[in-house]
Design an enzyme around this catalytic site. Structure first.
Site, PDB file in Angstrom:
ATOM      1  N   ALA A 234       0.741  -0.950  -0.214  1.00  0.00           N
ATOM      2  CA  ALA A 234      -0.025   0.033   0.161  1.00  0.00           C
ATOM      3  C   ALA A 234       0.967   1.256   0.012  1.00  0.00           C
ATOM      4  O   ALA A 234       1.983   1.297   0.467  1.00  0.00           O
ATOM      5  CB  ALA A 234      -0.907   0.047   1.413  1.00  0.00           C
ATOM      6  N   GLN A 235       0.346   2.261  -0.494  1.00  0.00           N
ATOM      7  CA  GLN A 235       1.125   3.807  -0.559  1.00  0.00           C
ATOM      8  C   GLN A 235       1.553   3.963   0.760  1.00  0.00           C
ATOM      9  O   GLN A 235       2.651   4.687   0.864  1.00  0.00           O
ATOM     10  CB  GLN A 235       0.405   4.561  -1.380  1.00  0.00           C
ATOM     11  CG  GLN A 235       1.075   5.810  -1.700  1.00  0.00           C
ATOM     12  CD  GLN A 235       2.266   5.730  -2.464  1.00  0.00           C
ATOM     13  OE1 GLN A 235       2.412   4.974  -3.592  1.00  0.00           O
ATOM     14  NE2 GLN A 235       3.497   6.113  -2.225  1.00  0.00           N
ATOM     15  N   SER A 236       0.638   3.984   1.810  1.00  0.00           N
ATOM     16  CA  SER A 236       0.919   4.487   3.079  1.00  0.00           C
ATOM     17  C   SER A 236       1.849   3.454   3.613  1.00  0.00           C
ATOM     18  O   SER A 236       2.984   4.334   4.288  1.00  0.00           O
ATOM     19  CB  SER A 236      -0.194   4.485   3.974  1.00  0.00           C
ATOM     20  OG  SER A 236      -0.984   3.032   3.993  1.00  0.00           O
TER      21      SER A 236
END
Length: 607
Positions: A234-236
């Site tokens: 995920a980007q986070s």
């Protein structure tokens, strides 16, 4: 374990379960066959509160409409929200394939029949494990919320009334045990038959409200693009590990993560009545994303005793998958109580046997005996004579302990076994390979055990059932093979080393000669390096001299500036030319021109 199964709420309605004596059983020691009951089409169709207008009822479509799905919207916000739904994506795919659009009820049925692992948006690989797997704790570091890890693999047995012979109904511990591993009144569940199931993972969310574990009261699913393509993260999570990326895709994924959180929060707020009336709330979400579900504690709190972690793996969140989770948790498995008691007796017997073996192992390790002296030549000759007639061990357990100690390199246990019966040294094992203790030690690469066995009379001349000698079984480690050769050097007359296939012995003299050869080789290598350095230095000096000579010759043959007599070096394109003269700069050229003009005027005057 279970021959039949049934619905928990149906049994509670009939009053067939007794909340009295319960039994606990680890699911790993039982063979539970879970039968999943799918919901009916009517229950699925009741998931939505209202049906959208079809294309025939929509009339003429305006600017706030969807021509693909044939829907009209009151405002632009509703239209944009529609474009993000799986219903719209499905109709886009159908239009690209030349198929007619589906109504929302038809799309819901198609989506519920889709495989759990498929996604309409086709996002890339997932970094998070299957949601609901044992790698996720719910909630992290909080003993007051959800079912703890040790409960997840357990089931609880309840008495079934009016059934002969005496029968147990096995209920998942996530349903029957509370946060303190204490039994809750399962019989009282029929008073509050609503369950809420929430799944989240890799940008997907699915939530359902179930009545009696199978009737869908409300359902909703969302999906956002948050997984980095071909990165599986995920980007986070990537931002936390490597810092914020500044690409356009990263910005889109961050925005989608925030929007997904907002959408889920709004949905949970709209389900406040369902959540308040529910008796169990089953969630599946990773540690790093728990704030999505529990960000607003007035709606749903991680400390709520009704919150339970789903105790088995679940695939990508879908409405169908969430419904099957609730159905599975509401499924009860039956087993005769006598079968359960027999299995428990077997478990106790296995535990006692394991404890006895551990005590015996500790006793062998504690009794460390001094190593015996190497055998005499007479004993070695007798052992060699007995090589042709090796019998099976009289004490298989002792032989097994001996082989195990040789394989693990436990010197103390090897000495203990030899002190109990020295015949285990040259006895073939009952295994298919027919190895002796020396075979096993050599194959395992324990040179200190090989040396110990040889010193105590183990024969290197005994082949196993494959015809392999102990030296042939020695591992690729050179030190293990050298142990045989050093023993031959110290006891040259003890065995027929030609028969044992042991090569030339290693003695102190041979070791000293080898070290001397290594020193001489290093000296020669150092001498060659010095000579190579001198040769390189000489070549560099000669090259420098040639370069200086070439530069001197080029300087001598170079023309001079007609004005200042400075040597003109470099390419001729950088020189300045006037008439037949060459100059180093424009100033010299102008100065020489004026000088020539003055000389010409003086010559004319003298005439």
């Amino acid at each position: 374990m279970a021959q039949t199964s049934g619905n928990l709420f149906e049994l509670l309605r009939r009053g067939s379960l007794a909340f009295g004596e319960q039994a606990e059983l680890e699911s790993s020691s039982s063979a539970v066959t879970t039968t999943t009951t799918t919901t009916t089409a009517d229950a699925q169709s009741g998931a939505n509160e209202s049906e959208p207008k079809s294309q025939e009822d929509a009339g003429e479509l305006g600017s706030t409409s969807c021509r693909t799905c044939g829907l009209q919207f009151e405002d632009l916000g509703s239209q944009r929200a529609h474009f993000k739904t799986d219903f719209h994506r499905l109709n886009l795919k159908r239009r690209a394939a030349g198929k007619p659009a589906l109504s929302e009820s038809e799309a819901e049925r198609d989506l519920s029949k889709a495989e759990d692992e498929e996604s309409l948006s086709g996002s890339g690989s997932e970094s998070e494990p299957y949601v609901g797997s044992d790698t996720e704790d719910m909630p992290p570091g909080n003993e007051e919320g959800g079912l703890r890890r040790e409960h997840a693999s357990m089931m609880v047995g309840l008495k079934v009334l009016g059934k002969e012979p005496s029968t147990l109904a096995w209920v998942p511990a996530a349903v029957a045990l509370d946060k303190k591993r204490e039994h809750e009144d399962v019989v009282a569940l029929h008073e509050r038959p609503l369950w809420v199931v929430l799944l989240h993972g890799a940008g997907h969310f699915a939530g359902v409200v179930l009545r009696n574990g199978r009737e869908v009261v409300a359902s909703k699913s969302f999906h956002r693009y948050v997984i980095r393509a071909k990165q599986g993260k995920a980007q986070s999570a990537n931002d936390s590990a490597k810092g914020n990326a500044k690409s356009a895709g990263a910005g889109i994924r961050r925005y989608n993560e925030q929007m997904l959180k907002t959408e889920i929060g709004e949905l949970l707020e709209s389900w406040t009545a369902h959540i308040s009336a529910s008796s169990r709330i089953f969630v599946s979400i990773s540690k790093t994303n728990q704030h999505i579900f529990f960000g607003n504690e007035s709606v749903l709190s991680s400390k709520d005793p009704r919150v339970r972690r789903i105790p088995f793996p679940v695939r990508r969140p879908t409405v169908k998958g969430a419904t099957e989770v609730g159905t599975r948790l509401a499924t009860v498995h039956f087993e005769p109580e006598s079968a359960y008691q027999e299995r428990q007796a077997e478990v106790v017997a296995k535990q006692k046997a394991a404890e006895d073996r551990e005590k015996a192992r500790l006793a062998r390790s504690a009794n460390k005996a001094s190593p015996p002296q190497p055998p005499s030549k007479a004993d070695a000759a007798a052992a060699a004579a007995d090589t042709e007639s090796v019998e099976e061990p009289e004490d298989p357990e002792l032989m097994g302990n001996m082989l195990e100690a040789c394989q693990s390199g436990d010197t103390a246990s090897v000495i203990l076994c030899i002190s109990q019966d020295a015949e285990v040294l040259n006895t073939l094992s009952v295994r298919d390979s027919g190895d002796t203790a020396l075979h096993v030690a050599a194959r395992s690469g324990h040179e200190h055990v090989v040396r110990l066995l040889l010193e105590n009379g183990a024969s290197p001349c005994i082949p196993n059932n494959r015809g392999e000698l102990p030296f042939h079984c020695a591992s690729e480690r050179k030190s293990c093979k050298d142990a045989f050769r050093r023993f031959r050097g110290e006891f040259p007359d003890m065995w027929d080393y030609q028969k044992a296939a042991i090569p030339e012995a290693i003695t102190d003299a041979s070791e000293a000669a080898k070290k001397e050869r290594q020193r001489e080789r290093k000296k020669r290598q150092a001498q060659r390096k010095r000579e190579e350095k001198q040769r390189q230095r000489k070549l560099e000096e000669e090259a420098a001299k040639r370069k200086e000579a070439e530069e001197a010759a080029a300087l001598a043959s170079a023309p001079s500036c007609a004005s200042c007599d400075k040597k003109l070096l470099g390419p001729s394109s950088k020189w300045f030319n006037r008439l037949e003269y060459y100059y180093c700069s424009p100033e010299c050229m102008q100065a020489h021109r004026r000088k020539l003009q003055a000389d010409a005027a003086l010559a004319r005057f003298n005439k």
